[in-house]
Design a protein around this motif. Structure first.
Motif, PDB file in Angstrom:
ATOM      1  N   ASN A   1       0.838  -1.192   0.000  1.00 41.96           N
ATOM      2  CA  ASN A   1       0.000   0.000   0.000  1.00 41.96           C
ATOM      3  C   ASN A   1       0.876   1.245   0.000  1.00 41.96           C
TER       4      ASN A   1
ATOM      5  N   VAL B   1       0.279   5.546   0.137  1.00 40.27           N
ATOM      6  CA  VAL B   1      -0.522   6.762   0.118  1.00 40.27           C
ATOM      7  C   VAL B   1       0.424   7.926  -0.121  1.00 40.27           C
TER       8      VAL B   1
ATOM      9  N   LYS C   1      -0.863  14.456  -3.801  1.00 42.40           N
ATOM     10  CA  LYS C   1      -0.910  14.916  -5.188  1.00 42.40           C
ATOM     11  C   LYS C   1       0.351  15.718  -5.508  1.00 42.40           C
TER      12      LYS C   1
ATOM     13  N   SER D   1      -8.336  -0.476 -11.865  1.00 41.02           N
ATOM     14  CA  SER D   1      -9.224   0.394 -11.112  1.00 41.02           C
ATOM     15  C   SER D   1     -10.362  -0.442 -10.540  1.00 41.02           C
TER      16      SER D   1
ATOM     17  N   ARG E   1      -4.744  12.526  -8.597  1.00 41.76           N
ATOM     18  CA  ARG E   1      -5.729  11.681  -7.914  1.00 41.76           C
ATOM     19  C   ARG E   1      -6.225  10.560  -8.821  1.00 41.76           C
TER      20      ARG E   1
ATOM     21  N   SER F   1      -4.784   6.926  -8.748  1.00 45.30           N
ATOM     22  CA  SER F   1      -5.136   5.983  -7.689  1.00 45.30           C
ATOM     23  C   SER F   1      -5.708   4.711  -8.304  1.00 45.30           C
TER      24      SER F   1
ATOM     25  N   ARG G   1      -1.473  -1.090  -3.904  1.00 46.64           N
ATOM     26  CA  ARG G   1      -2.606  -0.159  -3.935  1.00 46.64           C
ATOM     27  C   ARG G   1      -2.078   1.250  -3.734  1.00 46.64           C
TER      28      ARG G   1
ATOM     29  N   THR H   1      -2.810   5.204  -3.495  1.00 49.95           N
ATOM     30  CA  THR H   1      -3.849   6.209  -3.225  1.00 49.95           C
ATOM     31  C   THR H   1      -3.197   7.580  -3.248  1.00 49.95           C
TER      32      THR H   1
ATOM     33  N   VAL I   1      -3.791  11.434  -2.546  1.00 49.92           N
ATOM     34  CA  VAL I   1      -4.748  12.300  -1.817  1.00 49.92           C
ATOM     35  C   VAL I   1      -4.447  13.781  -2.055  1.00 49.92           C
TER      36      VAL I   1
END
Lengths: 113, 113
Positions: free
Chosen positions: A10, A12, A15, A38, A84, A87, A109, A111, A113
């Motif tokens: 994962n 995160v 932007k 997606s 974004r 993602s 994954r 992401t 933000v």
């Protein structure tokens, strides 16, 4: 034996930041693929390596995306100035050769933000 | 380029019943058709594949048929079990696009005990 390993599982990021996603293929597999998935959709082809060279990079969405495989084994997918819309789950697969069974990793994954 | 369509998008069956997933492809030159099963949080796993010189292939409870004239292929799962519940993807690989495979959008199969 070990399967395809992807790290991190994962990620995160904010932007605009730069990210690197790593893929360790099965030892001896010359073909390596990157796909993007997606939510609720099938994997979308990004790039395919045969050995060290990118045999087909037609799926890379734009020049913010780049991938390398300098020694014909580990590959890194690099995304600059993340958005974004980037993602998704990024999947890596390897196979002995084209048109043979491709083994997928569990994916990273991402992401934004 | 190759386009793969798949239906139904969701499928619920009672344990013990059969499940059928159908796919169509657009490029008549496609010659390799793998099927993948994806469980939640995992990468796709190849369950069976068929090449264009074969019309049908079977592996225990799973069978795939290919109709080259109509450009469609199907996955049949007999005697379904709860552990068959997953998302299934069909895919096609046309020689014109190298060794990459083009995935369908997926079918979410639920086997009700």
């Amino acid at each position: 034996g070990a399967g395809v390993s992807q790290t991190p599982s994962n990620k995160v990021t904010e932007k605009g930041k730069y990210v690197e996603l790593r893929c360790d293929p099965i030892s001896g597999h010359t073909a390596l693929y990157w796909y993007r998935q997606s939510l609720g959709q099938g994997p979308e082809f990004l790039i395919y390596f045969q050995g060290t060279g990118a045999a087909d990079d037609s799926g890379l969405p734009n020049d913010r995306f780049f991938a390398v495989r300098p020694e014909g084994s580990v590959s890194t997918l690099k995304i600059q100035r993340t958005e974004r819309g980037d993602s998704a789950v990024y999947l890596c697969a390897s196979s002995l050769a084209g048109h043979t069974e491709a083994f997928f990793g569990q994916g990273t994954r991402l992401t934004v933000v | 380029g190759e386009n793969v369509e798949q239906h139904p998008s969701t499928l619920s069956v009672q344990e013990g019943d059969s499940a059928v997933i159908k796919c169509t492809y657009s490029d008549s030159a496609s010659n390799y058709f793998p099927w993948y099963k994806q469980e939640l949080g995992k990468g796709p796993q190849l369950i069976i594949d068929i090449r264009s010189n074969v019309g049908e292939k079977k592996d225990q409870r799973i069978a795939v048929t290919l109709n080259k004239t109509a450009k469609h292929f199907s996955l049949h799962i007999t005697e379904t079990q709860p552990e068959d519940s997953a998302v299934y993807f069909c895919a096609a690989s046309p020689p014109s696009e190298g060794d990459k495979v083009i995935f369908g959008p997926g079918t979410s199969l639920s086997v009700i005990p």
